[in-house]
Design a protein around this motif. Structure first.
Motif, PDB file in Angstrom:
ATOM      1  N   TYR A  86      54.280  38.085  47.028  1.00 39.42           N
ATOM      2  CA  TYR A  86      54.091  39.339  46.294  1.00 39.42           C
ATOM      3  C   TYR A  86      54.181  39.103  44.780  1.00 39.42           C
ATOM      4  O   TYR A  86      53.451  39.727  43.996  1.00 39.42           O
ATOM      5  CB  TYR A  86      55.085  40.425  46.732  1.00 39.42           C
ATOM      6  N   ALA A  87      55.055  38.181  44.390  1.00 39.40           N
ATOM      7  CA  ALA A  87      55.188  37.878  42.955  1.00 39.40           C
ATOM      8  C   ALA A  87      53.864  37.369  42.392  1.00 39.40           C
ATOM      9  O   ALA A  87      53.481  37.710  41.268  1.00 39.40           O
ATOM     10  CB  ALA A  87      56.302  36.849  42.741  1.00 39.40           C
ATOM     11  N   VAL A  88      53.150  36.565  43.171  1.00 39.01           N
ATOM     12  CA  VAL A  88      51.853  36.049  42.703  1.00 39.01           C
ATOM     13  C   VAL A  88      50.843  37.194  42.591  1.00 39.01           C
ATOM     14  O   VAL A  88      50.098  37.284  41.608  1.00 39.01           O
ATOM     15  CB  VAL A  88      51.336  34.932  43.639  1.00 39.01           C
ATOM     16  N   LEU A  89      50.858  38.086  43.563  1.00 36.67           N
ATOM     17  CA  LEU A  89      49.947  39.240  43.493  1.00 36.67           C
ATOM     18  C   LEU A  89      50.294  40.119  42.291  1.00 36.67           C
ATOM     19  O   LEU A  89      49.422  40.530  41.519  1.00 36.67           O
ATOM     20  CB  LEU A  89      50.017  40.050  44.798  1.00 36.67           C
ATOM     21  N   GLU A  90      51.596  40.378  42.117  1.00 34.02           N
ATOM     22  CA  GLU A  90      52.017  41.229  40.999  1.00 34.02           C
ATOM     23  C   GLU A  90      51.624  40.604  39.660  1.00 34.02           C
ATOM     24  O   GLU A  90      51.072  41.288  38.774  1.00 34.02           O
ATOM     25  CB  GLU A  90      53.538  41.449  41.052  1.00 34.02           C
ATOM     26  N   SER A  91      51.866  39.301  39.514  1.00 33.23           N
ATOM     27  CA  SER A  91      51.489  38.629  38.260  1.00 33.23           C
ATOM     28  C   SER A  91      49.981  38.687  38.060  1.00 33.23           C
ATOM     29  O   SER A  91      49.506  38.878  36.930  1.00 33.23           O
ATOM     30  CB  SER A  91      51.963  37.171  38.270  1.00 33.23           C
ATOM     31  N   SER A  92      49.216  38.539  39.144  1.00 31.98           N
ATOM     32  CA  SER A  92      47.752  38.587  39.028  1.00 31.98           C
ATOM     33  C   SER A  92      47.308  39.948  38.502  1.00 31.98           C
ATOM     34  O   SER A  92      46.429  40.039  37.635  1.00 31.98           O
ATOM     35  CB  SER A  92      47.102  38.313  40.394  1.00 31.98           C
ATOM     36  N   ILE A  93      47.915  41.006  39.023  1.00 33.22           N
ATOM     37  CA  ILE A  93      47.552  42.360  38.578  1.00 33.22           C
ATOM     38  C   ILE A  93      47.928  42.544  37.109  1.00 33.22           C
ATOM     39  O   ILE A  93      47.157  43.074  36.310  1.00 33.22           O
ATOM     40  CB  ILE A  93      48.247  43.412  39.469  1.00 33.22           C
ATOM     41  N   ARG A  94      49.128  42.083  36.741  1.00 30.61           N
ATOM     42  CA  ARG A  94      49.574  42.241  35.340  1.00 30.61           C
ATOM     43  C   ARG A  94      48.695  41.432  34.383  1.00 30.61           C
ATOM     44  O   ARG A  94      48.428  41.859  33.258  1.00 30.61           O
ATOM     45  CB  ARG A  94      51.045  41.845  35.204  1.00 30.61           C
ATOM     46  N   ILE A  95      48.248  40.257  34.824  1.00 28.68           N
ATOM     47  CA  ILE A  95      47.346  39.445  33.984  1.00 28.68           C
ATOM     48  C   ILE A  95      46.046  40.216  33.756  1.00 28.68           C
ATOM     49  O   ILE A  95      45.524  40.267  32.638  1.00 28.68           O
ATOM     50  CB  ILE A  95      47.083  38.065  34.638  1.00 28.68           C
ATOM     51  N   CYS A  96      45.524  40.838  34.811  1.00 23.29           N
ATOM     52  CA  CYS A  96      44.306  41.649  34.653  1.00 23.29           C
ATOM     53  C   CYS A  96      44.545  42.756  33.639  1.00 23.29           C
ATOM     54  O   CYS A  96      43.712  43.009  32.766  1.00 23.29           O
ATOM     55  CB  CYS A  96      43.875  42.244  35.993  1.00 23.29           C
ATOM     56  N   GLY A  97      45.708  43.414  33.741  1.00 19.08           N
ATOM     57  CA  GLY A  97      46.041  44.474  32.792  1.00 19.08           C
ATOM     58  C   GLY A  97      46.019  43.959  31.357  1.00 19.08           C
ATOM     59  O   GLY A  97      45.456  44.567  30.459  1.00 19.08           O
ATOM     60  N   ARG A  98      46.614  42.778  31.154  1.00 18.01           N
ATOM     61  CA  ARG A  98      46.669  42.191  29.806  1.00 18.01           C
ATOM     62  C   ARG A  98      45.281  41.842  29.278  1.00 18.01           C
ATOM     63  O   ARG A  98      45.026  41.954  28.079  1.00 18.01           O
ATOM     64  CB  ARG A  98      47.464  40.878  29.840  1.00 18.01           C
ATOM     65  N   LEU A  99      44.433  41.351  30.178  1.00 21.54           N
ATOM     66  CA  LEU A  99      43.104  40.898  29.745  1.00 21.54           C
ATOM     67  C   LEU A  99      42.081  42.039  29.722  1.00 21.54           C
ATOM     68  O   LEU A  99      40.916  41.813  29.419  1.00 21.54           O
ATOM     69  CB  LEU A  99      42.594  39.769  30.663  1.00 21.54           C
ATOM     70  N   LEU A 131      51.054  49.732  41.379  1.00 17.66           N
ATOM     71  CA  LEU A 131      51.155  48.903  40.173  1.00 17.66           C
ATOM     72  C   LEU A 131      49.780  48.764  39.517  1.00 17.66           C
ATOM     73  O   LEU A 131      49.649  48.863  38.291  1.00 17.66           O
ATOM     74  CB  LEU A 131      51.714  47.516  40.532  1.00 17.66           C
ATOM     75  N   ALA A 132      48.759  48.522  40.339  1.00 17.21           N
ATOM     76  CA  ALA A 132      47.397  48.362  39.812  1.00 17.21           C
ATOM     77  C   ALA A 132      46.993  49.615  39.033  1.00 17.21           C
ATOM     78  O   ALA A 132      46.450  49.523  37.932  1.00 17.21           O
ATOM     79  CB  ALA A 132      46.420  48.081  40.949  1.00 17.21           C
ATOM     80  N   GLY A 133      47.302  50.777  39.588  1.00 16.53           N
ATOM     81  CA  GLY A 133      46.990  52.033  38.903  1.00 16.53           C
ATOM     82  C   GLY A 133      47.648  52.101  37.531  1.00 16.53           C
ATOM     83  O   GLY A 133      47.019  52.465  36.538  1.00 16.53           O
ATOM     84  N   GLU A 134      48.919  51.689  37.487  1.00 19.32           N
ATOM     85  CA  GLU A 134      49.646  51.700  36.203  1.00 19.32           C
ATOM     86  C   GLU A 134      49.018  50.750  35.185  1.00 19.32           C
ATOM     87  O   GLU A 134      49.087  50.970  33.983  1.00 19.32           O
ATOM     88  CB  GLU A 134      51.110  51.285  36.427  1.00 19.32           C
ATOM     89  N   GLN A 135      48.434  49.671  35.701  1.00 21.50           N
ATOM     90  CA  GLN A 135      47.853  48.639  34.818  1.00 21.50           C
ATOM     91  C   GLN A 135      46.370  48.882  34.529  1.00 21.50           C
ATOM     92  O   GLN A 135      45.720  48.055  33.883  1.00 21.50           O
ATOM     93  CB  GLN A 135      48.019  47.253  35.470  1.00 21.50           C
ATOM     94  N   GLY A 136      45.821  49.967  35.055  1.00 24.83           N
ATOM     95  CA  GLY A 136      44.399  50.245  34.836  1.00 24.83           C
ATOM     96  C   GLY A 136      43.482  49.323  35.615  1.00 24.83           C
ATOM     97  O   GLY A 136      42.373  49.013  35.189  1.00 24.83           O
TER      98      GLY A 136
END
Ligand SMILES: [Zn+2]
Length: 284
Positions: A86-99, A131-136
């Motif tokens: 899950y940590a890898v999935l969460e980081s992947s989503i947050r990276i998308c948010g950043r980029l 989480l994805a929703g929060e990160q757009g």
């Protein structure tokens, strides 16, 4: 005007990424789909800040839209190490948010007959969709040729979140219908209301059983011999092979998402214009 993209899954350094982004700018594509495991953006489940910041610097102001594809090996049915997965999935989503990436494709793979594994898989994505929703970010669950597509539709209904939809891989679906049964055109129509992102590539329609029986060996097989014999998911440009894009693409006239081609960029560089022309003409 339909947006057409190509996968970017082969660079192995920031320098190569920069060179590739530069070349791709003149390819006629509108979108690049970055495989998140091209670069070590994640270390042991955590974001590699320096690597992500340097990639962000490369992509800022870049004229093509970016989408993302999850890295290989993610398996949220692996309850033995679910926290790490899950940590890898969460980081992947947050990276998308950043980029500033709005679409992240993840894989369904095969459903598990072990109920607790399947429940863990569903729960993880239910949480991830929030989480994805929060990160757009929109999560697109992709149908793989090794499983009946209807499992993906049932999952999307069950998760019931605006940020969790389907990435429909038209090549995978063609192989799966040939192998599991079902009419391809009817299957596409059934998927359409769930689809927010489309993957396209060509194949012969011949399912390769080794993909299910011995995936590690399948992965060691060189691609050109597989293409020569037309075995399985060979990822050639959609103008090659037997997937009936002339019949299926007209169903997408009202679809507003991206048509993302998944074939090796350099190998088939001489096909880009023809592929874009085919997609534009059949969806006009
Ligand atoms: Zn795909």
């Amino acid at each position: 005007m339909k947006k057409i993209g190509i996968c970017a899954d082969h660079f192995r350094s920031l320098r190569e990424a920069e060179a590739f982004f530069g070349r791709a700018e003149e390819s006629g594509f509108d979108v690049l789909e970055v495989a998140l495991d091209c670069l070590p953006l994640i270390t042991g489940g955590s974001i590699n800040e320096r690597m992500v910041n340097d990639l962000k610097a490369l992509t800022e102001g870049y004229p093509l839209e970016l989408t993302a594809h999850i890295g290989e090996e993610l398996d949220l049915r692996r309850i033995e190490e679910l926290e790490l997965q899950y940590a890898v999935l969460e980081s992947s989503i947050r990276i998308c948010g950043r980029l500033g990436i709005h679409m992240l494709t993840v894989h369904f793979e095969e459903h598990s007959p072990i109920r607790k594994r399947e429940e863990a898989f569903y729960q993880a994505y239910k949480r991830a969709a929030v989480l994805a929703g929060e990160q757009g970010v929109m999560l697109g669950m992709e149908n793989i040729e090794t499983e009946d597509y209807s499992y993906v539709l049932r999952m999307i209904e069950s998760i019931d979140d605006a940020n969790f939809a389907m990435t429909l891989d038209l090549g995978h679906l063609y192989l799966a219908c040939n192998y599991f049964g079902g009419d391809y055109m009817e299957a596409v129509k059934e998927c359409l209301p769930y689809v927010r992102h489309v993957h396209l590539s060509g194949n012969t329609g011949a399912f390769e059983p080794m993909r299910l029986l011995d995936f590690p060996r399948y992965k060691t097989w060189k691609i050109n011999p597989r293409i020569a014999y037309g075995r399985g998911d060979i990822h050639v440009p959609p103008v090659l092979g037997n997937v009936p894009y002339d019949r299926v693409l007209p169903l997408f006239k009202d679809y507003e998402g991206i048509f993302l081609c998944e074939y090796p960029y350099e190998t088939f560089e001489n096909y880009h214009a023809e592929v874009q022309e085919m997609i534009r003409s059949f969806t006009a």
